[in-house]
Design a protein around this motif. Sequence first.
Motif, short mmCIF file in Angstrom:
data_model
loop_
_atom_site.label_atom_id
_atom_site.label_comp_id
_atom_site.label_asym_id
_atom_site.label_seq_id
_atom_site.Cartn_x
_atom_site.Cartn_y
_atom_site.Cartn_z
N LEU A 1 -10.67 -41.06 39.70
CA LEU A 1 -10.78 -41.95 40.86
C LEU A 1 -10.03 -41.38 42.05
O LEU A 1 -10.50 -41.43 43.19
N LEU A 2 -8.86 -40.80 41.79
CA LEU A 2 -8.08 -40.19 42.86
C LEU A 2 -8.82 -38.98 43.45
O LEU A 2 -8.82 -38.78 44.67
N ALA A 3 -9.46 -38.20 42.61
CA ALA A 3 -10.22 -37.05 43.10
C ALA A 3 -11.37 -37.51 43.99
O ALA A 3 -11.65 -36.90 45.03
N VAL A 4 -12.05 -38.57 43.60
CA VAL A 4 -13.14 -39.10 44.42
C VAL A 4 -12.61 -39.61 45.75
O VAL A 4 -13.21 -39.39 46.81
N ALA A 5 -11.45 -40.28 45.73
CA ALA A 5 -10.87 -40.81 46.97
C ALA A 5 -10.47 -39.69 47.91
O ALA A 5 -10.72 -39.76 49.13
N VAL A 6 -9.85 -38.64 47.39
CA VAL A 6 -9.43 -37.51 48.24
C VAL A 6 -10.66 -36.81 48.81
O VAL A 6 -10.68 -36.45 50.00
N THR A 7 -11.69 -36.64 48.00
CA THR A 7 -12.91 -35.99 48.49
C THR A 7 -13.57 -36.81 49.58
O THR A 7 -13.99 -36.28 50.61
N SER A 8 -13.66 -38.12 49.39
CA SER A 8 -14.30 -38.96 50.41
C SER A 8 -13.48 -38.99 51.68
O SER A 8 -14.04 -39.02 52.79
N ALA A 9 -12.15 -38.97 51.57
CA ALA A 9 -11.31 -38.94 52.77
C ALA A 9 -11.50 -37.63 53.54
O ALA A 9 -11.59 -37.63 54.78
N SER A 10 -11.60 -36.52 52.83
CA SER A 10 -11.79 -35.24 53.52
C SER A 10 -13.17 -35.16 54.17
O SER A 10 -13.32 -34.63 55.28
N VAL A 11 -14.18 -35.73 53.54
CA VAL A 11 -15.51 -35.77 54.15
C VAL A 11 -15.49 -36.64 55.40
O VAL A 11 -16.11 -36.30 56.42
#
Length: 104
Positions: free
Chosen positions: A76-86
């Motif tokens: 979940l943290l990986a998805v959140a970091v990826t969406s924030a960078s996008v």
Amino acid sequence: MFQPKIPTMPQPSGLVTPPAVVQPTSITPGTPAPAPAAAPEPSRAVVQLTPGTAVALVGAGTAVVLVVGTVLVSLLLAVAVTSASVAVCAVVLRSLIASNAKRR
């Protein structure tokens, strides 16, 4: 070259025998076979839970829950970091396009 070639059915080679004819047989009633003796069922092994094994099972279950929880939270943290960078990339691109449009 690109024409399809249809394979031909090869001719049978050697001697070809006609199918065998099955003769009907008659069933004669006889004496019935004796019933087999019933074998005694093997006794199942009984699992006895001692307090030590119960504590071990609870500990193992807790460890499994903690490991699975950690993996899920990290995903979940990986998805959140990826969406924030996008999202940051989208804002930067939007800003660049808007500033380029104002210069013209």
